[in-house]
Structures are given as C-alpha cells and as structure tokens.
Design an enzyme around this catalytic site. Sequence first.
Site, PDB file in Angstrom:
ATOM      1  N   GLY A  17       0.818  -1.199   0.000  1.00 48.83           N
ATOM      2  CA  GLY A  17       0.000   0.000   0.000  1.00 48.83           C
ATOM      3  C   GLY A  17       0.853   1.250   0.000  1.00 48.83           C
ATOM      4  N   PRO A  18       0.221   2.409  -0.131  1.00 49.13           N
ATOM      5  CG  PRO A  18      -1.401   4.059  -0.425  1.00 49.13           C
ATOM      6  CD  PRO A  18      -1.214   2.573  -0.416  1.00 49.13           C
ATOM      7  CB  ALA A  19       3.301   7.013   2.441  1.00 49.90           C
ATOM      8  CB  SER A  45      -1.989   2.875   3.277  1.00 52.03           C
ATOM      9  OG  SER A  45      -1.009   1.858   3.457  1.00 52.03           O
ATOM     10  CE  LYS A  56       3.538   0.664   3.214  1.00 55.33           C
ATOM     11  NZ  LYS A  56       3.109   2.024   3.549  1.00 55.33           N
ATOM     12  CB  THR A 109      14.444  -3.695   6.075  1.00 55.53           C
ATOM     13  OG1 THR A 109      13.402  -2.741   5.858  1.00 55.53           O
ATOM     14  CG2 THR A 109      13.912  -5.107   5.970  1.00 55.53           C
ATOM     15  CG  HIS A 120       7.160   1.251  12.712  1.00 51.26           C
ATOM     16  ND1 HIS A 120       6.635   0.300  11.885  1.00 51.26           N
ATOM     17  CD2 HIS A 120       7.024   2.431  12.062  1.00 51.26           C
ATOM     18  CE1 HIS A 120       6.198   0.873  10.781  1.00 51.26           C
ATOM     19  NE2 HIS A 120       6.422   2.174  10.861  1.00 51.26           N
ATOM     20  NE  ARG A 133       2.117   0.285  14.511  1.00 52.83           N
ATOM     21  CZ  ARG A 133       2.737   0.971  13.539  1.00 52.83           C
ATOM     22  NH1 ARG A 133       2.653   2.269  13.512  1.00 52.83           N
ATOM     23  NH2 ARG A 133       3.437   0.346  12.628  1.00 52.83           N
ATOM     24  NE  ARG A 134       8.737  -3.950  16.914  1.00 53.19           N
ATOM     25  CZ  ARG A 134       9.474  -3.016  16.332  1.00 53.19           C
ATOM     26  NH1 ARG A 134       9.058  -2.434  15.233  1.00 53.19           N
ATOM     27  NH2 ARG A 134      10.620  -2.650  16.837  1.00 53.19           N
TER      28      ARG A 134
END
EC number: 2.7.1.156
Length: 191
Positions: free
Chosen positions: A17-19, A21, A23, A43, A60, A63-64
Amino acid sequence: MTNSEPTASRQLILVTGPARSGKSEWAETLAAGSGKQVIYVATGRVDEADLEWLRRLEQHRNRRPVDWATLEVPIELSAVVQAGKPSDCLLIDSLGTWTANLLEEEAAVWATVQQNLLASLKSAAADVILVGEETGWGVVPAYPAGRLFRDRLGTLVRRIGAIADNVYLATAGYALDLRALGTPLPPVAKN
C-alpha cells in the site's frame, strides 16, 4: 523437518500500500493473530542524525508487543527467512527500505539477491508477513535513482505477490484481500 521444507500450516503474506495507509498496522494485526512467536524484522538502518527517521522507528517500536523479538536486518533477508522455524512468524517491515539499502548494487547483483529472497520465501518453514510499499502510483521520478528504486520495488512486490498465499492492499485505513477480489496477472518476466 529442515528449514528448506515448508510446512502445510506455513503462510506467506504480502501487505502492500501507499504511505500512511495502515499497511504496517495490518501486518502487525496479522502477525499477532498467527499464534506463533513473532519476530519483527526491521530493514531500516538507524541514522542518529535523522531525528524524523528516529521518531518513525520509535512509533513502530511502541506499537509492538513487548514479547515480540526484533532483528535489525538491512540486507540479509534471505538468511533470516531460511533460519525461521515452523513456530515463528517473521514480520518483515519493509521491502521498500530493504530495496533502498541495495539500490547501489549492479543489476546482476540485485537480480541474484532478489532471486535468493524469492527462493527463501518459497521454502520458508516459518510464517512470513512482508510489508511492501506501492511507489509507482504517482509521477515518474525525474531522476535515475528514483526510477530505479520504483522499478526494482514494483517488480519485487509483484513477484512476491505471485507466490504469496494472501495479498492485501492497505489504503485509506482499509485492508483489501486481493486474492479474493482480484484476478492474477501473468508472471513478470525475469530481468
């Protein structure tokens, strides 16, 4: 069972998907529901001088769930996929960053690296969920590196989509199951 023999319960999932979005969030939801030990494969390279990038990485991380393992793997994705066990769910975020990390490689080297990743995904023992960006929905980049990135990533996402058990498009905060809604195209020609 060796890691080169996929299990019947193994899943290969692509979320694209786009930025902004949703995903990554959708991929995280799928990983959390896998019932397996989630290993988040980041990565992105850490650049202490880029404060905005560091904030994104922190979002990120926050959220994990705390019980998810994290591996920072900017290049050697094939080795990580091959090492995965049937009890693992590898969440690879993202293919775009990984492609950017390898952008300076010659075409022949990129082709080999890409083929190695595809082969490892086909034979994976672990569940693998990959997040890939859609970069070709806008204007053709005016500079060669931008066009090269867009073309490499677009081809890679298409090739993974062709072998994935499930493919989702995340856009505008919704995830669409492309296997259920779409018709597959013929395979993309090898470079």
